[in-house]
Design a protein around this motif. Structure first.
Motif, PDB file in Angstrom:
ATOM      1  N   ALA A 311       0.825  -1.201   0.000  1.00 17.92           N
ATOM      2  CA  ALA A 311       0.000   0.000   0.000  1.00 17.92           C
ATOM      3  C   ALA A 311       0.860   1.253   0.000  1.00 17.92           C
ATOM      4  O   ALA A 311       1.828   1.346   0.747  1.00 17.92           O
ATOM      5  CB  ALA A 311      -0.899   0.001   1.215  1.00 17.92           C
ATOM      6  N   ASP A 314      -1.229   6.896  -1.213  1.00 19.60           N
ATOM      7  CA  ASP A 314      -2.410   7.186  -2.035  1.00 19.60           C
ATOM      8  C   ASP A 314      -3.578   6.270  -1.676  1.00 19.60           C
ATOM      9  O   ASP A 314      -4.742   6.663  -1.781  1.00 19.60           O
ATOM     10  CB  ASP A 314      -2.086   7.005  -3.518  1.00 19.60           C
TER      11      ASP A 314
ATOM     12  N   GLY B  20      -0.756  11.696  -7.710  1.00 25.24           N
ATOM     13  CA  GLY B  20      -1.080  10.277  -7.612  1.00 25.24           C
ATOM     14  C   GLY B  20      -0.569   9.536  -8.836  1.00 25.24           C
ATOM     15  O   GLY B  20      -0.553  10.065  -9.939  1.00 25.24           O
ATOM     16  N   CYS B  21      -0.097   8.343  -8.633  1.00 24.58           N
ATOM     17  CA  CYS B  21       0.408   7.457  -9.692  1.00 24.58           C
ATOM     18  C   CYS B  21       1.468   8.077 -10.599  1.00 24.58           C
ATOM     19  O   CYS B  21       1.452   7.889 -11.800  1.00 24.58           O
ATOM     20  CB  CYS B  21      -0.715   6.845 -10.519  1.00 24.58           C
ATOM     21  N   LYS B  24       5.733   7.281  -7.153  1.00 32.07           N
ATOM     22  CA  LYS B  24       6.425   7.518  -5.891  1.00 32.07           C
ATOM     23  C   LYS B  24       6.738   6.207  -5.196  1.00 32.07           C
ATOM     24  O   LYS B  24       7.821   6.006  -4.652  1.00 32.07           O
ATOM     25  CB  LYS B  24       5.525   8.363  -4.961  1.00 32.07           C
ATOM     26  N   THR B  25       5.740   5.335  -5.237  1.00 30.20           N
ATOM     27  CA  THR B  25       5.880   4.072  -4.504  1.00 30.20           C
ATOM     28  C   THR B  25       7.018   3.231  -5.046  1.00 30.20           C
ATOM     29  O   THR B  25       7.848   2.718  -4.289  1.00 30.20           O
ATOM     30  CB  THR B  25       4.571   3.281  -4.594  1.00 30.20           C
ATOM     31  N   LEU B  29      10.349   2.042  -3.003  1.00 30.85           N
ATOM     32  CA  LEU B  29      10.539   0.593  -2.859  1.00 30.85           C
ATOM     33  C   LEU B  29      11.861   0.174  -3.486  1.00 30.85           C
ATOM     34  O   LEU B  29      12.578  -0.671  -2.956  1.00 30.85           O
ATOM     35  CB  LEU B  29       9.388  -0.170  -3.505  1.00 30.85           C
ATOM     36  N   GLN B  45       3.626  -2.432   3.371  1.00 33.10           N
ATOM     37  CA  GLN B  45       3.264  -1.090   2.931  1.00 33.10           C
ATOM     38  C   GLN B  45       4.482  -0.387   2.361  1.00 33.10           C
ATOM     39  O   GLN B  45       5.612  -0.731   2.674  1.00 33.10           O
ATOM     40  CB  GLN B  45       2.709  -0.290   4.109  1.00 33.10           C
ATOM     41  N   ALA B  46       4.212   0.609   1.566  1.00 32.84           N
ATOM     42  CA  ALA B  46       5.300   1.383   0.979  1.00 32.84           C
ATOM     43  C   ALA B  46       5.096   2.847   1.266  1.00 32.84           C
ATOM     44  O   ALA B  46       5.508   3.701   0.494  1.00 32.84           O
ATOM     45  CB  ALA B  46       5.351   1.141  -0.518  1.00 32.84           C
ATOM     46  N   SER B  47       4.449   3.154   2.372  1.00 26.72           N
ATOM     47  CA  SER B  47       4.178   4.562   2.635  1.00 26.72           C
ATOM     48  C   SER B  47       5.098   5.134   3.706  1.00 26.72           C
ATOM     49  O   SER B  47       5.307   6.329   3.754  1.00 26.72           O
ATOM     50  CB  SER B  47       2.721   4.764   3.028  1.00 26.72           C
ATOM     51  N   PHE B  48       5.622   4.271   4.561  1.00 26.12           N
ATOM     52  CA  PHE B  48       6.627   4.755   5.502  1.00 26.12           C
ATOM     53  C   PHE B  48       7.797   3.792   5.460  1.00 26.12           C
ATOM     54  O   PHE B  48       7.669   2.633   5.823  1.00 26.12           O
ATOM     55  CB  PHE B  48       6.070   4.822   6.924  1.00 26.12           C
ATOM     56  N   ASP B  66       5.748   8.900   2.616  1.00 29.59           N
ATOM     57  CA  ASP B  66       4.959   9.047   1.403  1.00 29.59           C
ATOM     58  C   ASP B  66       3.725   9.886   1.738  1.00 29.59           C
ATOM     59  O   ASP B  66       3.225   9.853   2.852  1.00 29.59           O
ATOM     60  CB  ASP B  66       4.553   7.660   0.899  1.00 29.59           C
ATOM     61  N   THR B  67       3.265  10.638   0.760  1.00 31.02           N
ATOM     62  CA  THR B  67       2.056  11.432   0.988  1.00 31.02           C
ATOM     63  C   THR B  67       1.024  11.087  -0.067  1.00 31.02           C
ATOM     64  O   THR B  67       1.371  10.665  -1.168  1.00 31.02           O
ATOM     65  CB  THR B  67       2.353  12.939   0.895  1.00 31.02           C
TER      66      THR B  67
END
Lengths: 504, 217
Positions: A311, A314, B20-21, B24-25, B29, B45-48, B66-67
């Motif tokens: 995840a 976003d 978005g898209c 970033k992810t 990663l 997860q790939a947000s923190f 990540d935001t």
């Protein structure tokens, strides 16, 4: 005391040790209730006086420092609070708070030289009289002491924390932001000191600071969580009302990439909701943060199972918003404010917990400012939903659609009615047949009875029953042999094989 | 620079901004887990994400935040990038709208955080063969320079430019942090959490030793 548990008890041992003739109680050190109260009162009084002296000394120091600071920074600012008012509050607080707080330390206060950490291990008789909350903080104090015991600098740390907490209790009239400033300063100072003076590694210092935070905040929680001086409570109610009025928001509107049809996903969603609600029940900022983190992990799991991907933010933020909307956590704003004010700053700024907490803040900010466009709705639709005149779960209220769907619904109703009448007819038929069958059965039993009766009547009266049964018993063998004898070909068959034993 | 407090560890917070898209992810990663489009991504997860670095003998802990990049979450930006040391702004080189978004963010960041924050503008390319007009490149580079940011072209798929970009960002954040320490005169507190003013608590540590109980050690 232990003998009392034995079977043979000397009645004299049950009596009050003061010899007043009443029965004593182990919880009261073998005294009766009356003597215990007397004894305890005296002890309490002594403690109170000692605490008073200590508190007064601290107060003086505080005020000196405060005055000093006021002089230096802003000479024209608010005057120091009159002492009389403080004292009045102190007397009010004494029996409950100060007593419980200091109870564990009285053993060390008089003799500074052999300050030892095992003061708490001696049974504290008055604990049974303490209130629940103070009993709670007693436990944390014990844990804190146990934690610090093996540390070289533990004693020093503990003294500082205690002095700080005591001093803060008398200052809870000040603005909560200033209060938070003091606590944060204390964290900062202590961790700096630990790093430089006691040469602790940063991980070690962090674990110590966690315990310090726990110890301080359990004590101060009651005074600084949702304090009356702020409008936290009003904000709590506002956001709660807001979330309630947004009950109609669906997963699709928020673009949440979660498929609740999958059992594991809906399970994670429920767990996430539980965790975010649980946050309110914790008292230490760190524990509250841990709830947010657990909630976030469940959300990530739900997203991962639904999308088969790790995840990103976003995906995460909309899902968190959805969870908050569904959960409507109690005292949300108070909790957020409390964590912001009193959590260890390093944790909030760079840690993983801090990240999830920031997202929670974002979710709340988003919910507060939510409008039509942010849900991909027109402002009119948004208004309709908000006012409860329409719901996304019903068919949309546009004219063309409603007539079409209306007729569709009508035909469906008609179909159902047809089906129902058909069912009724069939059921009647079934009932009719059943009744017929019942009467048939009755007729049949009557018939059988009649037949049996007639057979019985036709038999000679004196016939014994036994021969009949033996006859019927022999007939089968006779019949079987007859069958065999009829079988002429049997003789042509080879003789049956005989088992033979071979000496192997 | 080793003069200020030997083996101290730097902790930096870096926010990742971008529509978005725009990838970033996959960027983070690739950097933190060295994975791209992996079917067996083990991270939940790939947000923190965090990364530990060692730059010229100094340990650096990098926390990458990540935001949410969707337009409707734009207003939440300040909550995310509060107290951050660096920002990575991602756009797609084939999509100049996403570059416009980057410009907006830069303006916002500079307004809110001043020059304390180090910026990196990252143009994401999927394939090396992607052609784009020379004029656009000039515009992009000159813009980055004008706002005090570094520009990089990266590809998460080819693992190109990402490592360099983060390394450079860390170096610049370290310089900023050191400059701040020098400004303060002492290198006692590493984070931005250094607090102002004289505290009441300060007196107590000095008062308690006079009790003569803690010198025993």
């Amino acid at each position: 005391m232990s003998q009392r548990r034995a079977i043979h008890v000397d009645p004299s041992e049950l009596l009050c040790t003061k010899g007043c003739g009443f029965y004593g109680n182990a919880a009261w050190q073998g005294l009766c209730s009356k003597c215990w109260r007397d004894e305890n009162q005296r002890e309490k009084q002594k403690q109170i006086q000692e605490d008073w002296a200590l508190a007064e000394r601290l107060q003086r120091e505080e005020e000196e420092a405060y005055a000093y600071r006021q002089q230096r920074t802003q000479p024209h600012s608010t005057p120091i609070k009159p002492l009389s008012k403080l004292e009045e509050r102190k007397t009010k607080e004494k029996p409950s708070r100060v007593n419980s707080v200091t109870k564990l330390f009285t053993a060390k206060t008089p003799s500074k030289k052999d300050v030892s950490f095992d003061a708490h291990s001696s049974p504290s008789p008055s604990s049974s009289t303490g209130r629940h909350s103070s009993a709670d903080s007693d436990i944390t104090t014990k844990e804190f002491i146990d934690f610090l015991k093996p540390l070289k600098s533990g004693r020093e740390i503990f003294k500082q924390c205690r002095a700080f907490t005591e001093s803060m209790i008398y200052k809870r009239d000040i603005e909560v932001d200033e209060f938070s400033e003091c606590v944060q300063d204390f964290y900062q100072n202590l961790s700096d000191r630990l790093l430089t003076q006691f040469k602790g590694s940063s991980e070690h210092v962090e674990s110590v600071m966690d315990e310090v935070e726990k110890y301080i905040m359990i004590r101060l929680y009651k005074d600084v969580f949702c304090p009356e001086t702020t409008d936290d409570e009003k904000k709590d109610l506002a956001i709660q009302k807001r979330i309630r009025s947004l009950h109609w928001v669906t997963i699709e509107m928020l673009c949440v990439p979660v498929d609740e049809e999958i059992p594991e996903v809906s399970d994670s969603v429920v767990k996430a909701i539980t965790d975010v609600i649980e946050m309110d029940s914790k008292r230490v900022p760190k524990d509250k943060l841990a709830c947010v983190t657990r909630c976030s992990k469940h959300i990530f799991n739900a997203i991962k199972v639904s999308t088969k991907e790790a995840a990103s933010a976003d995906d995460f933020l909309p899902t968190l918003i959805y969870i908050v909307l569904k959960a409507n956590p109690p005292r949300l704003q108070s909790n957020i404010q409390y964590i912001t004010r009193f959590c260890n700053p390093s944790r909030l700024m760079t840690g993983e917990d801090g990240y999830y907490f920031t997202n929670l803040c974002c979710a709340v900010a988003f919910i507060e400012k939510l409008d039509g466009p942010s849900l991909n709705l027109s402002p009119e639709e948004f208004e309709l939903y908000m006012s409860g005149q329409a719901s996304p779960h019903w068919p949309p209220p546009t004219a063309a659609c409603s007539s079409a769907t209306g007729s569709a619904a009508l035909t469906q109703v008609n179909q159902s009615m047809d089906l129902l009448t058909g069912l009724g007819v069939r059921q009647e038929r079934v009932l009719e047949k059943a009744r017929q069958m019942e009467s048939d059965l009755i007729d049949w039993t009557d018939e059988v009875e009649q037949k049996v009766q007639s057979v019985l009547d036709s038999l000679p009266a004196g016939t014994p029953e036994l021969p009949v049964t033996t006859d019927s018993g022999t007939t089968p063998t006779a019949a079987s042999s007859a069958i065999d004898s009829d079988n002429v070909e049997n003789e042509l068959l080879p003789p049956p094989l005989q088992p033979q034993v071979f000496a192997g | 620079m080793a003069a200020t407090g030997g083996g101290k560890t730097y902790s930096f917070k870096v926010v990742l901004l971008g529509e978005g898209c725009v990838g970033k992810t996959s960027l983070v990663l690739r950097y933190c887990e060295n994975k791209f489009n992996d079917k067996h991504i083990t991270t939940l997860q790939a947000s923190f994400l965090t990364k530990k670095l060692n730059i010229t003998g100094r340990r650096v802990n990098l926390a990458i935040w990540d935001t949410a990049g969707q337009e409707r979450f734009h207003a939440l930006g300040p909550i995310y990038y509060r107290d951050s040391n660096g920002a990575v702004l991602v756009y797609d080189i084939t999509d100049m709208d996403s570059f416009q978004k980057v410009k907006n963010w830069v303006k916002e960041l500079r307004k809110m955080l001043g020059n304390d924050i180090c910026l990196c503008i990252v143009g994401k390319i999927l394939l090396l063969q992607t052609r784009f007009s020379g004029g656009a490149i000039v515009v992009v580079y000159s813009y980055a320079e004008s706002v005090g940011a570094k520009h990089y072209h990266t590809s998460a798929k080819l693992n190109k430019g990402i490592e360099e970009m983060f390394l450079d960002l860390c170096k610049r954040m370290m310089e900023t942090a050191q400059a701040e320490e020098r400004l303060k005169g002492n290198g006692a507190s590493q984070s931005a959490s250094s607090r102002r003013g004289v505290q009441i608590v300060d007196d107590e540590p000095q008062a308690t030793p006079t009790g003569g109980c803690c010198s025993s050690g």
